[in-house]
Design a protein around this motif. Structure first.
Motif, PDB file in Angstrom:
ATOM      1  N   PRO A  32       0.837  -1.211   0.000  1.00 27.21           N
ATOM      2  CA  PRO A  32       0.000   0.000   0.000  1.00 27.21           C
ATOM      3  C   PRO A  32       0.865   1.252   0.000  1.00 27.21           C
ATOM      4  O   PRO A  32       1.897   1.307   0.680  1.00 27.21           O
ATOM      5  N   ASP A  33       0.464   2.257  -0.761  1.00 29.96           N
ATOM      6  CA  ASP A  33       1.178   3.530  -0.748  1.00 29.96           C
ATOM      7  C   ASP A  33       0.569   4.422   0.336  1.00 29.96           C
ATOM      8  O   ASP A  33      -0.382   4.019   1.022  1.00 29.96           O
TER       9      ASP A  33
ATOM     10  N   GLY B 137      -3.153   4.642   0.466  1.00 33.67           N
ATOM     11  CA  GLY B 137      -3.936   3.427   0.628  1.00 33.67           C
ATOM     12  C   GLY B 137      -4.095   2.604  -0.628  1.00 33.67           C
ATOM     13  O   GLY B 137      -4.717   1.531  -0.596  1.00 33.67           O
ATOM     14  N   TYR B 138      -3.544   3.070  -1.744  1.00 37.51           N
ATOM     15  CA  TYR B 138      -3.632   2.308  -2.984  1.00 37.51           C
ATOM     16  C   TYR B 138      -2.549   1.229  -3.006  1.00 37.51           C
ATOM     17  O   TYR B 138      -1.422   1.445  -2.554  1.00 37.51           O
ATOM     18  N   ARG B 139      -2.880   0.092  -3.544  1.00 37.18           N
ATOM     19  CA  ARG B 139      -1.923  -1.010  -3.621  1.00 37.18           C
ATOM     20  C   ARG B 139      -1.069  -0.874  -4.880  1.00 37.18           C
ATOM     21  O   ARG B 139      -1.590  -0.651  -5.979  1.00 37.18           O
ATOM     22  N   ARG B 140       0.227  -0.999  -4.687  1.00 35.84           N
ATOM     23  CA  ARG B 140       1.180  -0.861  -5.792  1.00 35.84           C
ATOM     24  C   ARG B 140       2.041  -2.119  -5.883  1.00 35.84           C
ATOM     25  O   ARG B 140       2.344  -2.756  -4.877  1.00 35.84           O
ATOM     26  N   TYR B 141       2.436  -2.423  -7.105  1.00 39.65           N
ATOM     27  CA  TYR B 141       3.335  -3.561  -7.315  1.00 39.65           C
ATOM     28  C   TYR B 141       4.765  -3.057  -7.144  1.00 39.65           C
ATOM     29  O   TYR B 141       5.250  -2.258  -7.951  1.00 39.65           O
ATOM     30  N   CYS B 142       5.440  -3.494  -6.091  1.00 34.67           N
ATOM     31  CA  CYS B 142       6.729  -2.912  -5.706  1.00 34.67           C
ATOM     32  C   CYS B 142       7.844  -3.954  -5.683  1.00 34.67           C
ATOM     33  O   CYS B 142       7.602  -5.156  -5.559  1.00 34.67           O
ATOM     34  N   PHE B 143       9.061  -3.435  -5.784  1.00 32.51           N
ATOM     35  CA  PHE B 143      10.268  -4.249  -5.681  1.00 32.51           C
ATOM     36  C   PHE B 143      11.172  -3.633  -4.610  1.00 32.51           C
ATOM     37  O   PHE B 143      11.045  -2.446  -4.286  1.00 32.51           O
ATOM     38  N   THR B 144      12.076  -4.420  -4.066  1.00 33.88           N
ATOM     39  CA  THR B 144      12.929  -3.940  -2.965  1.00 33.88           C
ATOM     40  C   THR B 144      14.415  -4.138  -3.278  1.00 33.88           C
ATOM     41  O   THR B 144      15.086  -4.971  -2.662  1.00 33.88           O
TER      42      THR B 144
END
Length: 316
Positions: A24-25, A28-35
């Motif tokens: 979540p950003d 509150g929106y869900r984002r596809y993230c990498f780390t």
């Protein structure tokens, strides 16, 4: 052992860096993230440990001890290069068969003897990129250990006399007892002395010595800027080059001394070599001031040292 522990702790981050996950950003929106591993705040000994290199080498470049005082930068010590050298040593002597021999051979090519760095399987992780210059230890500690020491050696008691007679002014610290007697300082005191060291020594030192000190102080201040442009980075690099152009005046004044070796005719200082990596780090990760260890060092006092004082002092 340390690398193995961090390897276990960061296993989840490595997996997400490779395949991604939904997060979540702030809205509150869900984002596809990498780390990916972008930055690691550490002082010089910790950087050497992370980069798996010996004390006689730079953690981020190919420079070795006798090249630390060079006026030019050296090629990057990339993660792939380090892994290739570890593999090269392991082919001759595998650490599981003869660990002591593996470590001896590793040290001959400026490796620390670590076989499996924790970042080896972290996608896009490169110590020459994520090991960023750390302002508190690299700049302010360098000033106290070397720049202030050079001024002390040259001026001796005159430096204290100048600090004592300095007119008091709001927002400028007054060192009523001078600065030579202080054996250990905090980062705050390092900064306070830096603010006035150039005018304090002006008129009592050779012009080129003063110019070298002014140049390195300018570099330290420019490196702390929260916002950089191409012009500001070039000016910072220019200040460093100006120091190198006039640093021989420090040796000519016999101000470069150590307790163990006495007068020295070189600038084989590890932190001085790290200054060459500041420009690239700023271009890759923006202002370095955001990665300073000031906050974590302060938390160490408030959350570790002070609570420990209230215990029975039993470290076990």
């Amino acid at each position: 052992v340390w690398h193995k522990c961090v390897d276990i702790v960061t296993a989840g981050l490595k997996r997400v860096a490779e395949i991604g996950t939904m997060m979540p950003d702030p809205h509150g929106y869900r984002r596809y993230c990498f780390t990916p591993l972008v930055a690691w705040t550490a002082d010089l000994p910790e950087q050497l440990m992370i980069a798996c290199v010996s004390k006689s080498a730079s953690p981020v470049t190919e420079a070795t001890h006798k090249q630390f005082g060079d006026s030019h930068s050296h090629s990057s010590r990339t993660g792939d290069l380090t892994l290739q050298r570890i593999e090269q040593v392991a082919r001759g002597t595998h650490p599981w068969n003869n660990l002591s021999r593996f470590q001896r051979e590793a040290k001959t090519i400026q490796l620390s003897g670590v076989h499996l760095p924790f970042w080896r399987n972290w996608p896009f992780a490169d110590p020459s990129i994520f090991l960023l210059p750390e302002i508190l230890h690299t700049c302010h500690k360098f000033f106290f250990d070397h720049v202030l020491s050079w001024c002390r050696e040259l001026l001796e008691d005159d430096l204290d006399a100048r600090f004592k007679c300095h007119h008091k002014r709001v927002a400028v610290r007054h060192f009523a007892g001078g600065v030579s007697h202080i054996k250990q300082m905090t980062g705050r005191e390092h900064r306070d002395i830096q603010r006035t060291i150039v005018p304090m020594i002006a008129g009592c030192v050779p012009p080129r010595f003063l110019r070298a000190i002014r140049a390195i102080i300018s570099f330290i201040y420019q490196a702390q800027s929260p916002i950089h442009t191409d012009t500001s980075v070039k000016e910072m690099e220019s200040s460093l080059q100006e120091f190198h152009a006039h640093k021989d005046a420090i040796i000519e004044a016999n101000a470069r001394k150590t307790r163990s070796a006495g007068t020295k005719n070189d600038f084989h200082i590890p932190k001085l070599e790290l200054f060459h990596s500041f420009a690239a780090a700023i271009r890759n990760n923006s202002g370095l001031i955001q990665y300073t260890a000031d906050v974590s060092e302060r938390l160490l006092i408030t959350h570790c040292k002070r609570p420990f004082e209230r215990t029975n002092k039993n470290k076990d």
